[in-house]
Design an enzyme around this catalytic site. Structure first.
Site, PDB file in Angstrom:
ATOM      1  CG  ASP A 137      -9.035  -1.946  -1.266  1.00  0.00           C
ATOM      2  OD1 ASP A 137      -8.388  -2.569  -0.416  1.00  0.00           O
ATOM      3  OD2 ASP A 137      -8.817  -0.759  -1.560  1.00  0.00           O
ATOM      4  CG  HIS A 141      -1.526   1.297   1.571  1.00  0.00           C
ATOM      5  ND1 HIS A 141      -2.621   1.770   0.885  1.00  0.00           N
ATOM      6  CD2 HIS A 141      -1.209   2.252   2.475  1.00  0.00           C
ATOM      7  CE1 HIS A 141      -2.954   2.962   1.373  1.00  0.00           C
ATOM      8  NE2 HIS A 141      -2.106   3.285   2.337  1.00  0.00           N
ATOM      9  CG  ASN A 161      -5.640   5.114   2.917  1.00  0.00           C
ATOM     10  OD1 ASN A 161      -5.142   5.688   1.962  1.00  0.00           O
ATOM     11  ND2 ASN A 161      -4.931   4.754   3.963  1.00  0.00           N
ATOM     12  CG  HIS A 218      -5.513   0.010  -2.526  1.00  0.00           C
ATOM     13  ND1 HIS A 218      -6.186  -0.334  -1.392  1.00  0.00           N
ATOM     14  CD2 HIS A 218      -4.338   0.560  -2.118  1.00  0.00           C
ATOM     15  CE1 HIS A 218      -5.462  -0.017  -0.340  1.00  0.00           C
ATOM     16  NE2 HIS A 218      -4.335   0.521  -0.768  1.00  0.00           N
TER      17      HIS A 218
END
Lengths: 428, 318
Positions: free
Chosen positions: A308, A182, A281, A235
């Site tokens: 996600d 991330h 996020n 993501h």
């Protein structure tokens, strides 16, 4: 025991089949697949006439957070697998941000054992990159790999220390597992509430610039150049980060990335009205970023689409926007939103299945994502164009907050087979 | 300035007053006219249009002038007023917010006056209570009654707002007053300029239709009004300006910089002032140039008009 699925529209990105045909499941495996009619129908114990509905490999959701252990009121292994089964997912890979964090072999053992008792879709696990996701000490990657971790992930955390990241990437090469990151520069995103830009300025919310993502992506790619580790951006949400990935791929570096439906179908304007279901996020980005994500999905810069899924409580969302928890339920919206992208002609059906099934299986090295004969029959049957709306009260997941609440959606799942076992079927 | 015909209580199209953004120009004028009427009759008895109503001041952030101003306004119109101060609850953040709101709701207040340090909180509350909500400042987003009182002060001084050149100077990024004033004064036809160090400007602010200046003298050149904003040290991270010393040198208003403004330029400040940081005391206290005391005075009249408008509009719906 053999089952023939006939009059099907077979979609297999691996074998490049996208045509009318049939598929035979025998003893839990794919015994035959092809176009046209099956010549040996009478030898099958059971026959389902799909009347033109699609048959494809089941979805492989490579980015799911379970709340079990630690917050079972938000999600249990059972509720997660039930939601997956009803949503066309045959394999899912769970992130390590549970409580305690999945950062050792014993945690992997225990969760794999528990999921094997539940049945249904296959649950795989990522091990954490650092102990307790502290970002400072490497977790026992080797022993977790031995225990069955399919890759290593930072969950919702981002490694700020470049040397730590370099060590992790170097160490992970020994086990040939992917490192999933991330990407967020905590200094740039500090106190950030939504994407930086005019909307944030009007709403009085603190912006998170796209550079908070792309700086870390760029740094990581430099480290991949040093270490040659298999690296995956989780993501991805910005055009800037996508450009970095595109360049890395052109250079031949082992870099992949995924995005989530929200970044392909929603933008920052959704935050108008302060509905905290849209607090995610990374944050929902600009329309320019969204269009770049759509291009990336279509042209292959983005390898995979994942849900996600992140269980968040109603209480943590019923807050002023800036105080609300980030994240939303996603596992039950992955398939309908994927098919929305087909319906709006961003993706072909075959490309859609590649994004949400074939590629995630390939990146993580797990089975699935293909209809080749001999493989376990992880298969879904569905009508791709059935229109409906997302209604969170119908979710089987215990986490019912979705940015897609009431959103138009497409697709009706008819059957979900995992290893040839029917784990879900549509009533009526 | 006295009006011959008494302006009627204003009818609003929305149940709540959450911000200036989206407010029609007609409503802006009506609220200002009604407020101006109240300003003319500050020392006289006016019709008790809020008689029988219950108004709750719900302040999650410290405030004296705004809270008192709302309280006086409500009482002048005959309302019962309850003050609830929840400041200092930042440990629990918004945790008790919905609970507080639903508890209050059970007591059937007519209007909730809400101040909170998080943008959008009045929206959230409006989904959980039956009362009409007035936003008395939500984080960096809006402070509609402050903008209305600023506009009233300007209108009563200059006679009009359209065509005026107004510089809003200082910490724009952290200022809800700047946003509300941009929508209101801009909507009423003034030319709005933001004068600020680049680190204290929110991104994409230019897209909102405002002139942006980083040089104080250039920014306030020929301006009719120079509105100074308080340096919001409590919302800053300590990296925006090198020092208060440099800030005052570059962006603080003193008589020297003021020479570039229009000859009869007036000075405004929403208060409380950081004397010697954004404004020199000599200027702040110069009654020839400063409208700062007038602004406080207009606050009560403005809030009378707003509270009355919400209560009046609710009664029409019932």
């Amino acid at each position: 025991m053999s089952l023939l699925l006939k009059n099907a529209h077979i979609i297999c990105p691996v074998q490049k089949i996208d045509d009318a045909g049939f598929l035979v499941i025998k003893d839990g495996h794919i015994a035959a697949v092809g176009t046209g009619a099956y010549s040996n129908e009478q030898s099958c114990d059971e026959v389902i006439d799909l009347k033109g509905a699609c048959v494809s490999p089941g979805l492989v959701d490579m980015r799911v957070q379970s709340a079990d252990p630690g917050a079972e009121h938000l999600e249990t292994v059972d509720s997660l697998l039930a939601a997956a089964a009803a949503s066309g997912v045959t394999s899912l890979i769970s992130l390590p941000d549970t409580n305690p964090v999945i950062d050792n072999a014993a945690m992997i053992d225990s969760l794999l054992l528990r999921s094997s008792r539940s049945g249904g879709p296959r649950l795989h696990l990522y091990g954490a990159l650092t102990k307790g996701q502290n970002g400072k000490e490497m977790a026992e990657l080797g022993m977790m790999a031995e225990a069955g971790a399919v890759g290593f992930a930072s969950g919702a955390h981002s490694i700020q220390d470049s040397l730590m990241m370099r060590r992790i990437l170097t160490y992970a090469t020994m086990f040939d597992k992917v490192v999933i990151h991330h990407c967020e520069d905590y200094q740039l995103s500090d106190k950030g509430e939504m994407n930086e830009g005019e909307t944030a300025t009007r709403l009085g919310l603190i912006g998170i610039p796209d550079a908070a993502e792309s700086i870390i992506v760029k740094r990581d790619i430099e480290l991949v150049r040093l270490t040659k580790a298999r690296y995956h951006v989780a993501h991805i949400s910005t055009a800037a980060a996508l450009d970095e990935v595109r360049r890395a791929k052109a250079e031949g570096l082992p870099v992949t990335c995924d995005t989530a439906p929200a970044y392909a179908l929603l933008n920052e304007l959704a935050v108008n009205g302060f509905n905290t279901a849209f607090r995610l996020n990374p944050p929902l980005r600009s329309e320019g970023d969204r269009l770049a994500i759509l291009r990336g999905l279509a042209d292959g810069t983005i390898d995979a689409l994942a849900s996600d899924h992140l269980p968040v409580s109603q209480d943590d969302k019923a807050q002023p926007f800036g105080f609300a928890a980030c994240g939303a339920s996603g596992i039950e919206t992955l398939f309908p939103m994927l098919l929305s992208l087909v319906e709006n002609e961003t993706l072909s059906l075959s490309r859609a299945i590649e994004l949400a099934s074939t590629a995630p299986a390939r990146i993580t090295g797990i089975s699935g994502g293909s209809l080749e004969t001999g493989l376990p029959a992880d298969i879904i049957c569905f009508q791709p164009r059935a229109a409906h709306r997302i209604e969170t009260q119908n979710f089987l997941s215990r986490s019912r907050i979705s940015p897609f609440q009431h959103h138009p959606a497409f697709g009706k799942l008819l059957y979900n087979f995992v290893g040839g076992d029917l784990v879900w079927r549509h009533d009526g | 300035m006295t009006t011959n015909t008494i302006p009627a209580p204003v009818t609003l199209s929305a149940k709540h007053l959450l911000g200036i953004e989206g407010m029609s120009v007609m409503t802006m004028h009506q609220l200002l006219d009604r407020a101006s009427y109240f300003a003319d009759h500050m020392t006289q008895d006016v019709e008790q249009t809020l008689k029988g109503s219950t108004i709750v001041n719900l302040f999650f952030e410290n405030s004296t002038r705004t809270r008192v101003s709302f309280e006086v306004a409500a009482k002048k119109l005959g309302a019962s007023v309850l003050n609830i101060s929840v400041a200092g609850s930042s440990v629990k953040k918004g945790e008790t917010l919905i609970d507080t709101a639903t508890t209050l709701n059970a007591m059937h207040p007519d209007i909730l006056v809400v101040r909170h340090h998080a943008a959008g909180t009045p929206y959230l509350l409006s989904q959980h209570v039956d009362a009409a909500i007035i936003n008395a400042g939500d984080g960096r987003r809006e402070h509609p009654t402050q903008a209305l009182l600023d506009a009233l002060t300007i209108k009563r001084k200059f006679g009009h707002i359209e065509g005026l050149r107004i510089a809003i100077c200082g910490d724009i990024a952290n200022s809800r007053v700047a946003r509300s004033n941009l929508y209101l004064l801009g909507g009423l036809g003034a030319e709005i300029r933001f004068v600020s160090p680049s680190t204290l400007l929110p991104p994409s602010i230019g897209d909102l239709g405002v002139g942006v200046y980083h040089d104080m003298r250039e920014g306030i050149k020929d301006c009719d009004i120079v509105m100074m904003l308080r340096l919001q040290t409590e919302r800053m991270e300590g990296r925006e300006t090198p020092s208060q010393h440099e800030y005052f040198n570059l962006f603080g208003l003193d008589s020297e910089k003021l020479q570039d403004a229009a000859p009869n330029a007036m000075i405004m400040h929403p208060g409380p002032m950081n004397r010697g940081v954004e404004i020199d005391s000599l200027i702040a206290d110069d009654h020839e140039r400063s409208l700062i005391q007038k602004q406080v005075e207009m606050g009560v009249a403005t809030r009378m008009a707003c509270l009355e408008a919400l209560y009046h509009s609710m009664a029409l719906v019932k």
